[in-house]
Scaffold this motif. Structure first.
Motif, PDB file in Angstrom:
ATOM      1  N   ALA A  74       0.841  -1.199   0.000  1.00 39.13           N
ATOM      2  CA  ALA A  74       0.000   0.000   0.000  1.00 39.13           C
ATOM      3  C   ALA A  74       0.873   1.245   0.000  1.00 39.13           C
ATOM      4  O   ALA A  74       1.993   1.242   0.522  1.00 39.13           O
ATOM      5  N   ILE A  75       0.348   2.304  -0.591  1.00 37.23           N
ATOM      6  CA  ILE A  75       0.983   3.614  -0.511  1.00 37.23           C
ATOM      7  C   ILE A  75       0.400   4.312   0.716  1.00 37.23           C
ATOM      8  O   ILE A  75      -0.809   4.583   0.787  1.00 37.23           O
ATOM      9  N   ILE A  76       1.257   4.565   1.703  1.00 38.48           N
ATOM     10  CA  ILE A  76       0.814   5.138   2.971  1.00 38.48           C
ATOM     11  C   ILE A  76       1.634   6.383   3.267  1.00 38.48           C
ATOM     12  O   ILE A  76       2.866   6.371   3.159  1.00 38.48           O
ATOM     13  N   HIS A  77       0.928   7.448   3.660  1.00 34.42           N
ATOM     14  CA  HIS A  77       1.594   8.683   4.074  1.00 34.42           C
ATOM     15  C   HIS A  77       1.028   9.084   5.423  1.00 34.42           C
ATOM     16  O   HIS A  77      -0.140   9.482   5.530  1.00 34.42           O
ATOM     17  N   GLY A  78       1.861   8.962   6.468  1.00 33.10           N
ATOM     18  CA  GLY A  78       1.376   9.218   7.819  1.00 33.10           C
ATOM     19  C   GLY A  78       0.289   8.227   8.175  1.00 33.10           C
ATOM     20  O   GLY A  78       0.504   7.007   8.129  1.00 33.10           O
ATOM     21  N   LYS A  79      -0.898   8.722   8.468  1.00 32.70           N
ATOM     22  CA  LYS A  79      -2.028   7.848   8.795  1.00 32.70           C
ATOM     23  C   LYS A  79      -2.936   7.624   7.587  1.00 32.70           C
ATOM     24  O   LYS A  79      -3.938   6.919   7.676  1.00 32.70           O
ATOM     25  N   GLU A  80      -2.555   8.218   6.457  1.00 28.53           N
ATOM     26  CA  GLU A  80      -3.375   8.121   5.243  1.00 28.53           C
ATOM     27  C   GLU A  80      -2.946   6.943   4.380  1.00 28.53           C
ATOM     28  O   GLU A  80      -1.791   6.843   3.969  1.00 28.53           O
ATOM     29  N   THR A  81      -3.866   6.025   4.106  1.00 30.48           N
ATOM     30  CA  THR A  81      -3.632   4.952   3.134  1.00 30.48           C
ATOM     31  C   THR A  81      -4.256   5.391   1.811  1.00 30.48           C
ATOM     32  O   THR A  81      -5.470   5.517   1.692  1.00 30.48           O
ATOM     33  N   VAL A  82      -3.393   5.619   0.834  1.00 27.71           N
ATOM     34  CA  VAL A  82      -3.869   6.149  -0.445  1.00 27.71           C
ATOM     35  C   VAL A  82      -4.497   5.053  -1.292  1.00 27.71           C
ATOM     36  O   VAL A  82      -5.596   5.201  -1.823  1.00 27.71           O
ATOM     37  N   ASP A  83      -3.798   3.898  -1.412  1.00 30.09           N
ATOM     38  CA  ASP A  83      -4.311   2.816  -2.257  1.00 30.09           C
ATOM     39  C   ASP A  83      -3.433   1.582  -2.101  1.00 30.09           C
ATOM     40  O   ASP A  83      -2.252   1.681  -1.733  1.00 30.09           O
ATOM     41  N   ASP A  84      -4.023   0.431  -2.375  1.00 31.23           N
ATOM     42  CA  ASP A  84      -3.230  -0.793  -2.515  1.00 31.23           C
ATOM     43  C   ASP A  84      -2.629  -0.799  -3.923  1.00 31.23           C
ATOM     44  O   ASP A  84      -3.330  -0.527  -4.906  1.00 31.23           O
ATOM     45  N   VAL A  85      -1.339  -1.137  -4.015  1.00 25.20           N
ATOM     46  CA  VAL A  85      -0.649  -1.090  -5.309  1.00 25.20           C
ATOM     47  C   VAL A  85       0.239  -2.313  -5.481  1.00 25.20           C
ATOM     48  O   VAL A  85       0.535  -3.026  -4.510  1.00 25.20           O
ATOM     49  N   VAL A  86       0.663  -2.539  -6.716  1.00 25.45           N
ATOM     50  CA  VAL A  86       1.688  -3.530  -7.030  1.00 25.45           C
ATOM     51  C   VAL A  86       2.910  -2.753  -7.517  1.00 25.45           C
ATOM     52  O   VAL A  86       2.812  -1.928  -8.432  1.00 25.45           O
ATOM     53  N   ALA A  87       4.056  -3.009  -6.885  1.00 23.35           N
ATOM     54  CA  ALA A  87       5.292  -2.319  -7.255  1.00 23.35           C
ATOM     55  C   ALA A  87       6.196  -3.265  -8.039  1.00 23.35           C
ATOM     56  O   ALA A  87       6.552  -4.348  -7.560  1.00 23.35           O
ATOM     57  N   TYR A 111      -8.096  10.771  -8.583  1.00 24.65           N
ATOM     58  CA  TYR A 111      -7.604  11.272  -7.297  1.00 24.65           C
ATOM     59  C   TYR A 111      -6.400  10.452  -6.832  1.00 24.65           C
ATOM     60  O   TYR A 111      -5.381  11.005  -6.394  1.00 24.65           O
ATOM     61  N   ILE A 112      -6.502   9.117  -6.945  1.00 24.66           N
ATOM     62  CA  ILE A 112      -5.403   8.249  -6.494  1.00 24.66           C
ATOM     63  C   ILE A 112      -4.138   8.531  -7.297  1.00 24.66           C
ATOM     64  O   ILE A 112      -3.041   8.657  -6.747  1.00 24.66           O
ATOM     65  N   GLN A 113      -4.279   8.641  -8.619  1.00 21.06           N
ATOM     66  CA  GLN A 113      -3.106   8.916  -9.464  1.00 21.06           C
ATOM     67  C   GLN A 113      -2.432  10.223  -9.064  1.00 21.06           C
ATOM     68  O   GLN A 113      -1.205  10.278  -8.883  1.00 21.06           O
ATOM     69  N   GLN A 114      -3.225  11.281  -8.927  1.00 19.60           N
ATOM     70  CA  GLN A 114      -2.654  12.582  -8.589  1.00 19.60           C
ATOM     71  C   GLN A 114      -2.075  12.613  -7.184  1.00 19.60           C
ATOM     72  O   GLN A 114      -1.036  13.235  -6.940  1.00 19.60           O
ATOM     73  N   ARG A 115      -2.711  11.908  -6.248  1.00 19.89           N
ATOM     74  CA  ARG A 115      -2.208  11.893  -4.859  1.00 19.89           C
ATOM     75  C   ARG A 115      -0.861  11.189  -4.773  1.00 19.89           C
ATOM     76  O   ARG A 115       0.057  11.656  -4.082  1.00 19.89           O
ATOM     77  N   ILE A 116      -0.705  10.076  -5.489  1.00 23.51           N
ATOM     78  CA  ILE A 116       0.586   9.371  -5.477  1.00 23.51           C
ATOM     79  C   ILE A 116       1.664  10.244  -6.110  1.00 23.51           C
ATOM     80  O   ILE A 116       2.790  10.325  -5.605  1.00 23.51           O
ATOM     81  N   LEU A 117       1.311  10.918  -7.211  1.00 21.89           N
ATOM     82  CA  LEU A 117       2.277  11.831  -7.830  1.00 21.89           C
ATOM     83  C   LEU A 117       2.684  12.942  -6.871  1.00 21.89           C
ATOM     84  O   LEU A 117       3.868  13.289  -6.765  1.00 21.89           O
ATOM     85  N   GLU A 118       1.719  13.508  -6.146  1.00 22.64           N
ATOM     86  CA  GLU A 118       2.015  14.577  -5.184  1.00 22.64           C
ATOM     87  C   GLU A 118       3.003  14.098  -4.125  1.00 22.64           C
ATOM     88  O   GLU A 118       3.949  14.810  -3.765  1.00 22.64           O
ATOM     89  N   LEU A 119       2.803  12.876  -3.638  1.00 25.87           N
ATOM     90  CA  LEU A 119       3.681  12.330  -2.606  1.00 25.87           C
ATOM     91  C   LEU A 119       5.080  12.075  -3.156  1.00 25.87           C
ATOM     92  O   LEU A 119       6.080  12.319  -2.469  1.00 25.87           O
ATOM     93  N   LEU A 120       5.159  11.563  -4.376  1.00 26.40           N
ATOM     94  CA  LEU A 120       6.470  11.332  -4.993  1.00 26.40           C
ATOM     95  C   LEU A 120       7.225  12.645  -5.174  1.00 26.40           C
ATOM     96  O   LEU A 120       8.428  12.735  -4.902  1.00 26.40           O
ATOM     97  N   LEU A 121       6.515  13.686  -5.617  1.00 27.52           N
ATOM     98  CA  LEU A 121       7.147  15.000  -5.794  1.00 27.52           C
ATOM     99  C   LEU A 121       7.603  15.568  -4.454  1.00 27.52           C
ATOM    100  O   LEU A 121       8.680  16.167  -4.347  1.00 27.52           O
ATOM    101  N   ALA A 122       6.794  15.370  -3.420  1.00 25.68           N
ATOM    102  CA  ALA A 122       7.143  15.879  -2.099  1.00 25.68           C
ATOM    103  C   ALA A 122       8.367  15.182  -1.518  1.00 25.68           C
ATOM    104  O   ALA A 122       9.079  15.752  -0.685  1.00 25.68           O
ATOM    105  N   HIS A 123       8.645  13.953  -1.975  1.00 23.73           N
ATOM    106  CA  HIS A 123       9.776  13.185  -1.448  1.00 23.73           C
ATOM    107  C   HIS A 123      11.021  13.269  -2.341  1.00 23.73           C
ATOM    108  O   HIS A 123      11.961  12.507  -2.141  1.00 23.73           O
TER     109      HIS A 123
END
Length: 478
Positions: A74-87, A111-123
């Motif tokens: 899963a993609i998790i940021h803090g207490k937020e679970t964004v989505d289950d994914v396959v890496a 929303y899921i696509q953009q949220r994961i992109l936002e997290l990747l950019l933030a990191h």
């Protein structure tokens, strides 16, 4: 004296081609779908994704996984679970880009696509530019420039022919042919320049002029073959051009609409309705055709209509196949009036006579005594759709793309075609120099120009402006 253009070696990178950072982008088509793939590439790709990706099974952290493995989490940021994914994990240099790469497959929610992109950019990632993943593959030696361009062609392919061309080029068929030509040219150049190094010893001759003439001729023939293939390659890539011509009200626009399965052209009983060229493409048995509906040919005092008729004649010149539409009710008169002119204009074309409106005549006309021997005649009703499939079959037969050509190397890129023509100009100067016993330094200069133009195709010598223009036309995420 001609001078070679300035170029930069692809090892010298400008800011545009900076590859030290880590990039990310959505690699699937934009919009909502069942799943979406987000690609991350660069030195820090695994480390960045590891901060966000939490495997559902202990001990499956990305940093510990082998290359070519899939991990579920899963993609998790803090207490937020964004989505289950396959890496999916790919390690340098065994990846598409030649860099460490992670591809995250998530649900296709915007929303899921953009949220994961936002997290990747933030990191620490940045958004990839159009074509930057393929650009990195080129810069890291995973493919040459002609293969990189074939990636874009493969993505854009809409027909069997386009797909076949792109796959052949992407697998390096064209590159191997160019490599062989450059190798032969370098052999000639080395012999010529070796003589220049020993110019004080007139008795020394390292290059047998007769052998060089023979080799130059072989190279010229190989390049001519590639250059001549562009006509077929361009037709496959952009659609085989088919001009639909004939007198006014013969049913040209009706046939165009029938072939395209849509009302593209205005159909009217009024003569001269079509005054300009109408073009569109469609697939027939896996081959892309570009149909061109033209203004009706007739004597008229209307200036605008005459301009349309003149464009009709221009389109005949540009077409590979010409469909001459003839109204069956008045066929004999039409052939007598404009037949000689049509046959003359189409003498180097694939001309197919299409006798239309056969539903309005009682008996099939015998026109063989009025037309050249073995010229195909198709009897149809464009309005009713009668025998249109037979016409489509005849069109595919008239493409002249033989099985030998299908397995052959065919040039379809305008940039490659132009470079080949420049290389041909250079090799012709080499041949003239050898024939006229010019000094070796002049011949050597022309040989190097020929090598330069061939090398430009595969990206061994190029400019950041050229590369920027090529990759800017790619889709983001590829």
């Amino acid at each position: 004296m001609r001078h070679l253009p300035c170029w930069f070696c692809k090892d010298i990178q400008s800011d545009y081609f900076m590859t030290n950072d880590t990039i990310c982008a959505i690699s699937t088509a934009p919009g909502i779908g069942g799943v979406a793939v987000i690609r991350v590439s660069g030195k820090e790709s695994i480390a960045i994704c590891s901060k966000l990706f939490h495997p559902h099974k202990k001990g499956k952290d990305l940093s510990c996984q082998k290359a070519y493995t899939l991990s579920y989490g899963a993609i998790i940021h803090g207490k937020e679970t964004v989505d289950d994914v396959v890496a999916a994990l790919f390690r340098s240099p065994h990846s598409f880009t030649g860099e460490d790469t992670v591809e995250l497959t998530c649900h296709g929610s915007l929303y899921i696509q953009q949220r994961i992109l936002e997290l990747l950019l933030a990191h620490g990632c940045r958004m990839a530019r159009p074509g930057e993943f393929t650009q990195r593959a080129f810069m890291n030696g995973k493919m040459d420039l002609s293969q990189a361009e074939a990636v874009a062609d493969l993505i854009a392919s809409t027909s069997e022919g386009q797909h076949r061309l792109a796959m052949n080029q992407m697998k390096g068929g064209f590159s191997k042919e160019l490599k062989n030509l450059r190798k032969q040219l370098l052999e000639i150049t080395s012999l010529m320049e070796l003589e220049l190094d020993f110019a004080d010893h007139e008795e020394l001759e390292f290059a047998d002029r007769s052998e060089l003439k023979k080799l130059a001729s072989q190279i010229e023939n190989a390049m001519l073959h590639l250059a001549h293939s562009f006509k077929a390659g361009n037709a496959i890539k952009n659609g085989i051009p088919v001009a639909i011509i004939g007198k006014t009200n013969a049913g040209k626009s009706t046939l165009l609409n029938r072939l395209l399965n849509e009302d593209k052209a205005i159909v009217s009983a009024i003569h001269g309705t079509t005054r300009d060229v109408i073009e569109d493409t469609t697939l027939i048995k896996g081959q892309l055709f570009r149909f061109i509906d033209t203004a009706g040919i007739r004597n008229t005092t209307d200036a605008i209509e005459n301009l349309g008729i003149e464009r009709t004649f221009q389109k005949i010149e540009q077409s590979s196949i010409v469909l001459w539409m003839i109204d069956a009710v008045d066929a004999l008169q039409q052939i007598k009036e404009i037949g000689n002119d049509i046959f003359h204009r189409c003498k180097n074309k694939q001309l197919i006579i299409v006798l239309n409106k056969v539903d309005l005549i009682e008996t099939q006309l015998d026109l063989k005594h009025l037309i050249p021997t073995n010229m195909p005649i198709i009897y149809i009703s464009a309005k009713e759709g009668k025998n249109v499939e037979e016409l489509q079959r005849k069109l595919t037969e008239a493409t002249q793309i033989t099985p030998t050509q299908q397995g052959d190397i065919i040039v379809s890129n305008v940039r490659h075609f132009e470079a080949l023509n420049h290389a041909l100009d250079s090799i012709h100067r080499v041949q003239d120099g050898l024939e006229n016993n010019l000094s070796g330094d002049f011949i050597s200069q022309d040989l190097r120009e020929c090598i330069f133009h061939l090398s430009n195709i595969v990206g061994e010598v190029t400019t950041d402006q050229v590369l920027g223009n090529i990759f800017s036309h790619f889709c983001v995420g590829k």
